[in-house]
Design a protein around this motif. Structure first.
Motif, PDB file in Angstrom:
ATOM      1  N   LEU A   1       0.871  -1.172   0.000  1.00  0.00           N
ATOM      2  CA  LEU A   1       0.000   0.000   0.000  1.00  0.00           C
ATOM      3  C   LEU A   1       0.909   1.223   0.000  1.00  0.00           C
ATOM      4  CD1 LEU A   1      -2.800   1.396   0.447  1.00  0.00           C
ATOM      5  CD2 LEU A   1      -2.368   1.193   2.891  1.00  0.00           C
ATOM      6  N   CYS A   2       0.823   2.031  -1.055  1.00  0.00           N
ATOM      7  CA  CYS A   2       1.707   3.186  -1.165  1.00  0.00           C
ATOM      8  C   CYS A   2       0.976   4.276  -1.927  1.00  0.00           C
ATOM      9  CB  CYS A   2       3.003   2.795  -1.882  1.00  0.00           C
ATOM     10  SG  CYS A   2       4.285   4.063  -1.792  1.00  0.00           S
ATOM     11  N   GLU A   3       0.578   5.329  -1.223  1.00  0.00           N
ATOM     12  CA  GLU A   3      -0.230   6.368  -1.862  1.00  0.00           C
ATOM     13  C   GLU A   3      -0.118   7.697  -1.129  1.00  0.00           C
ATOM     14  OE1 GLU A   3      -3.881   4.155  -1.658  1.00  0.00           O
ATOM     15  OE2 GLU A   3      -4.520   5.169   0.183  1.00  0.00           O
ATOM     16  N   LEU A   4      -0.417   8.736  -1.873  1.00  0.00           N
ATOM     17  CA  LEU A   4      -0.482  10.091  -1.347  1.00  0.00           C
ATOM     18  C   LEU A   4      -1.923  10.565  -1.441  1.00  0.00           C
ATOM     19  CD1 LEU A   4       0.579  12.938  -0.514  1.00  0.00           C
ATOM     20  CD2 LEU A   4       1.106  13.322  -2.940  1.00  0.00           C
ATOM     21  N   GLU A   5      -2.497  10.965  -0.303  1.00  0.00           N
ATOM     22  CA  GLU A   5      -3.836  11.516  -0.280  1.00  0.00           C
ATOM     23  C   GLU A   5      -3.752  13.024  -0.076  1.00  0.00           C
ATOM     24  OE1 GLU A   5      -6.079   9.598   2.783  1.00  0.00           O
ATOM     25  OE2 GLU A   5      -6.298   7.710   1.664  1.00  0.00           O
ATOM     26  N   LEU A   6      -4.412  13.766  -0.943  1.00  0.00           N
ATOM     27  CA  LEU A   6      -4.525  15.214  -0.810  1.00  0.00           C
ATOM     28  C   LEU A   6      -5.964  15.510  -0.396  1.00  0.00           C
ATOM     29  CD1 LEU A   6      -2.695  16.290  -4.105  1.00  0.00           C
ATOM     30  CD2 LEU A   6      -1.706  16.100  -1.801  1.00  0.00           C
ATOM     31  N   GLU A   7      -6.170  15.914   0.844  1.00  0.00           N
ATOM     32  CA  GLU A   7      -7.524  16.140   1.359  1.00  0.00           C
ATOM     33  C   GLU A   7      -7.756  17.627   1.626  1.00  0.00           C
ATOM     34  OE1 GLU A   7     -10.514  14.890   5.037  1.00  0.00           O
ATOM     35  OE2 GLU A   7      -8.680  13.748   4.691  1.00  0.00           O
ATOM     36  N   LEU A   8      -8.866  18.134   1.111  1.00  0.00           N
ATOM     37  CA  LEU A   8      -9.213  19.536   1.302  1.00  0.00           C
ATOM     38  C   LEU A   8      -9.597  19.774   2.758  1.00  0.00           C
ATOM     39  CD1 LEU A   8      -9.751  22.273  -0.210  1.00  0.00           C
ATOM     40  CD2 LEU A   8     -12.151  21.546  -0.315  1.00  0.00           C
ATOM     41  N   VAL A   9      -8.891  20.699   3.411  1.00  0.00           N
ATOM     42  CA  VAL A   9      -9.231  21.111   4.777  1.00  0.00           C
ATOM     43  C   VAL A   9     -10.175  22.306   4.732  1.00  0.00           C
ATOM     44  CG1 VAL A   9      -8.318  21.937   6.976  1.00  0.00           C
ATOM     45  CG2 VAL A   9      -7.052  20.218   5.672  1.00  0.00           C
ATOM     46  N   GLU A  10      -9.810  23.300   3.926  1.00  0.00           N
ATOM     47  CA  GLU A  10     -10.683  24.447   3.678  1.00  0.00           C
ATOM     48  C   GLU A  10     -10.222  25.140   2.394  1.00  0.00           C
ATOM     49  OE1 GLU A  10     -10.170  27.910   6.284  1.00  0.00           O
ATOM     50  OE2 GLU A  10      -8.598  26.789   7.334  1.00  0.00           O
ATOM     51  N   GLY A  11     -11.143  25.897   1.806  1.00  0.00           N
ATOM     52  CA  GLY A  11     -10.803  26.627   0.590  1.00  0.00           C
ATOM     53  C   GLY A  11     -11.445  26.019  -0.641  1.00  0.00           C
ATOM     54  N   ASP A  12     -10.859  26.281  -1.795  1.00  0.00           N
ATOM     55  CA  ASP A  12     -11.415  25.893  -3.094  1.00  0.00           C
ATOM     56  C   ASP A  12     -10.991  24.473  -3.456  1.00  0.00           C
ATOM     57  OD1 ASP A  12     -11.690  25.601  -6.010  1.00  0.00           O
ATOM     58  OD2 ASP A  12     -12.232  27.721  -5.963  1.00  0.00           O
ATOM     59  N   ALA A  13     -11.974  23.592  -3.689  1.00  0.00           N
ATOM     60  CA  ALA A  13     -11.668  22.191  -4.002  1.00  0.00           C
ATOM     61  C   ALA A  13     -10.907  22.041  -5.309  1.00  0.00           C
ATOM     62  CB  ALA A  13     -12.960  21.381  -4.053  1.00  0.00           C
ATOM     63  N   GLY A  14     -11.059  22.989  -6.239  1.00  0.00           N
ATOM     64  CA  GLY A  14     -10.355  22.907  -7.508  1.00  0.00           C
ATOM     65  C   GLY A  14      -8.846  22.960  -7.372  1.00  0.00           C
ATOM     66  N   ILE A  15      -8.368  23.481  -6.258  1.00  0.00           N
ATOM     67  CA  ILE A  15      -6.920  23.560  -6.024  1.00  0.00           C
ATOM     68  C   ILE A  15      -6.300  22.165  -5.912  1.00  0.00           C
ATOM     69  CG2 ILE A  15      -5.152  24.332  -4.378  1.00  0.00           C
ATOM     70  CD1 ILE A  15      -6.214  26.620  -5.922  1.00  0.00           C
ATOM     71  N   LEU A  16      -7.073  21.174  -5.445  1.00  0.00           N
ATOM     72  CA  LEU A  16      -6.529  19.818  -5.321  1.00  0.00           C
ATOM     73  C   LEU A  16      -5.975  19.330  -6.657  1.00  0.00           C
ATOM     74  CD1 LEU A  16      -9.280  18.045  -3.145  1.00  0.00           C
ATOM     75  CD2 LEU A  16      -7.005  18.775  -2.395  1.00  0.00           C
ATOM     76  N   SER A  17      -6.743  19.525  -7.720  1.00  0.00           N
ATOM     77  CA  SER A  17      -6.298  19.073  -9.042  1.00  0.00           C
ATOM     78  C   SER A  17      -5.085  19.848  -9.516  1.00  0.00           C
ATOM     79  CB  SER A  17      -7.428  19.229 -10.055  1.00  0.00           C
ATOM     80  OG  SER A  17      -8.510  18.388  -9.715  1.00  0.00           O
ATOM     81  N   ARG A  18      -5.029  21.136  -9.198  1.00  0.00           N
ATOM     82  CA  ARG A  18      -3.883  21.943  -9.639  1.00  0.00           C
ATOM     83  C   ARG A  18      -2.606  21.513  -8.927  1.00  0.00           C
ATOM     84  NH1 ARG A  18      -6.963  27.811  -9.408  1.00  0.00           N
ATOM     85  NH2 ARG A  18      -8.647  27.240 -10.837  1.00  0.00           N
ATOM     86  N   VAL A  19      -2.704  21.232  -7.632  1.00  0.00           N
ATOM     87  CA  VAL A  19      -1.536  20.742  -6.905  1.00  0.00           C
ATOM     88  C   VAL A  19      -1.099  19.396  -7.467  1.00  0.00           C
ATOM     89  CG1 VAL A  19      -0.702  19.921  -4.663  1.00  0.00           C
ATOM     90  CG2 VAL A  19      -2.064  22.015  -4.791  1.00  0.00           C
ATOM     91  N   ALA A  20      -2.063  18.496  -7.689  1.00  0.00           N
ATOM     92  CA  ALA A  20      -1.727  17.174  -8.215  1.00  0.00           C
ATOM     93  C   ALA A  20      -1.102  17.266  -9.601  1.00  0.00           C
ATOM     94  CB  ALA A  20      -2.979  16.299  -8.261  1.00  0.00           C
ATOM     95  N   THR A  21      -1.599  18.166 -10.448  1.00  0.00           N
ATOM     96  CA  THR A  21      -1.032  18.334 -11.785  1.00  0.00           C
ATOM     97  C   THR A  21       0.402  18.823 -11.715  1.00  0.00           C
ATOM     98  OG1 THR A  21      -3.207  18.787 -12.752  1.00  0.00           O
ATOM     99  CG2 THR A  21      -1.285  19.563 -13.977  1.00  0.00           C
ATOM    100  N   ALA A  22       0.656  19.793 -10.847  1.00  0.00           N
ATOM    101  CA  ALA A  22       2.015  20.312 -10.699  1.00  0.00           C
ATOM    102  C   ALA A  22       2.952  19.246 -10.142  1.00  0.00           C
ATOM    103  CB  ALA A  22       1.999  21.538  -9.790  1.00  0.00           C
ATOM    104  N   LEU A  23       2.486  18.494  -9.166  1.00  0.00           N
ATOM    105  CA  LEU A  23       3.329  17.472  -8.536  1.00  0.00           C
ATOM    106  C   LEU A  23       3.656  16.348  -9.518  1.00  0.00           C
ATOM    107  CD1 LEU A  23       2.819  16.001  -4.978  1.00  0.00           C
ATOM    108  CD2 LEU A  23       3.390  14.534  -6.886  1.00  0.00           C
ATOM    109  N   THR A  24       2.636  15.855 -10.237  1.00  0.00           N
ATOM    110  CA  THR A  24       2.860  14.695 -11.114  1.00  0.00           C
ATOM    111  C   THR A  24       3.570  15.058 -12.404  1.00  0.00           C
ATOM    112  OG1 THR A  24       0.603  14.907 -12.000  1.00  0.00           O
ATOM    113  CG2 THR A  24       0.943  13.381 -10.153  1.00  0.00           C
ATOM    114  N   ALA A  25       3.789  16.343 -12.653  1.00  0.00           N
ATOM    115  CA  ALA A  25       4.659  16.726 -13.760  1.00  0.00           C
ATOM    116  C   ALA A  25       6.103  16.339 -13.441  1.00  0.00           C
ATOM    117  CB  ALA A  25       4.566  18.229 -14.013  1.00  0.00           C
ATOM    118  N   SER A  26       6.405  16.183 -12.147  1.00  0.00           N
ATOM    119  CA  SER A  26       7.758  15.818 -11.717  1.00  0.00           C
ATOM    120  C   SER A  26       7.843  14.402 -11.156  1.00  0.00           C
ATOM    121  CB  SER A  26       8.241  16.797 -10.633  1.00  0.00           C
ATOM    122  OG  SER A  26       8.275  18.120 -11.111  1.00  0.00           O
TER     123      SER A  26
END
Length: 291
Positions: free
Chosen positions: A156-181
């Motif tokens: 089992l090996c995974e990264l979970e990005l969970e919204l605490v507060e703010g705009d949910a659309g940011i989750l995808s933007r962070v994931a896109t930036a991270l997975t580019a690398s």
């Protein structure tokens, strides 16, 4: 309560790289890593799983937490679902706590038994991200360990990005930036679904029909879950129907590149788990199609 999260499956080495990437973007480590041991309960026939419900008790090192979760649904690339949590003094179920949930008085509750365990170490980082006038605070959980069921063990090996507060659309933007690398698979399969699959309890469900991005994502993640190299050609047939959607999303070049890598993995009869979690460009393509 509800939770909105996005999950990326990756190798242990890339999970470490993802932690480093997050730290360089200002993510702050939240205490020491935790060892989390969870036991999931269901009937022998998998009655809870059939209703896409997961019930567990988790040992956190400082106590126990009983949790009930629904399978949830995709909102863009993120998964939204209902969740209820209660602190417990011991590692046993208290069914009375379910009184104010959809599972209250469910007939399956009198036939529950342990089905599988998850045992992993979790690092937690908190990330504040601002982009294009939007902001979000995200809890980044880096989980590395195993799932155990029926005398078997699976990584089992995974990264979970969970919204605490703010705009949910940011989750995808962070994931896109991270997975580019950092190569990863955007994965809609929960820990519970992985455990049920390993235990052989209940049906894992069938992918939908058609060639929409969401059907493609579901088929991709179930292909990863089954990890059967014999399924490459079947998946590629579905994948090849997605070219128009990729062009419409401005991801035509990425689609062409990923298609070549998928075909190469198929020609080598690679393990789907290995191939899909290490394939550069796959997660960015998934995110581009779903957002």
């Amino acid at each position: 309560m509800s939770e909105t999260e996005l999950k990326l499956s990756m190798t242990p080495a890339n999970l470490d790289r993802a932690g480093g990437w997050l730290s360089t973007r200002g993510a702050v480590e939240q205490g020491e890593p935790l060892t989390l041991l969870s036991r999931y309960y269901d009937t022998p026939e998998g009655a809870l799983n059939a209703e896409r419900v997961a019930l567990r008790v988790r040992a956190t090192g400082s106590g126990y937490i009983q949790t009930l979760k629904t399978r949830g649904h995709l909102q863009g690339a993120a998964l939204a679902r209902q969740e209820w949590e209660w602190e417990r003094p011991e590692a046993s179920l208290d069914l009375a706590l379910l009184a104010d949930t959809p599972m209250a008085d469910h007939p399956a509750l009198s036939h529950l038994a342990p089905v599988f365990d998850t045992d992993f170490q979790r690092r937690v980082l908190m990330l504040d991200w601002s982009e294009q006038g939007q902001w979000a605070r995200i809890e980044c959980a880096l989980d590395n360990g195993v799932i155990r069921a029926s005398g078997q063990e699976q990584p089992l090996c995974e990264l979970e990005l969970e919204l605490v507060e703010g705009d949910a659309g940011i989750l995808s933007r962070v994931a896109t930036a991270l997975t580019a690398s950092v190569p990863a698979l955007l994965n809609s399969i929960s820990k519970a679904e992985q455990g049920y699959h390993l235990a052989g309890v209940g049906a894992s469900g069938e992918a939908g029909s058609g060639a929409s991005p969401q059907v493609w994502l579901d088929a991709l993640c179930r292909f990863w879950l089954g990890d059967d190299p014999a399924g490459w050609e079947h998946f590629l047939q579905l994948h090849r129907q997605l070219s128009g959607s990729a062009e419409a999303a401005g991801a035509g070049e990425a689609y062409t590149q990923v298609t070549a890598e998928l075909e190469s993995a198929a020609a080598q009869c690679m393990s789907p788990r290995e191939a899909l979690t290490t394939m550069r460009g796959l997660a960015p393509l998934q995110l581009a199609l779903l957002v």
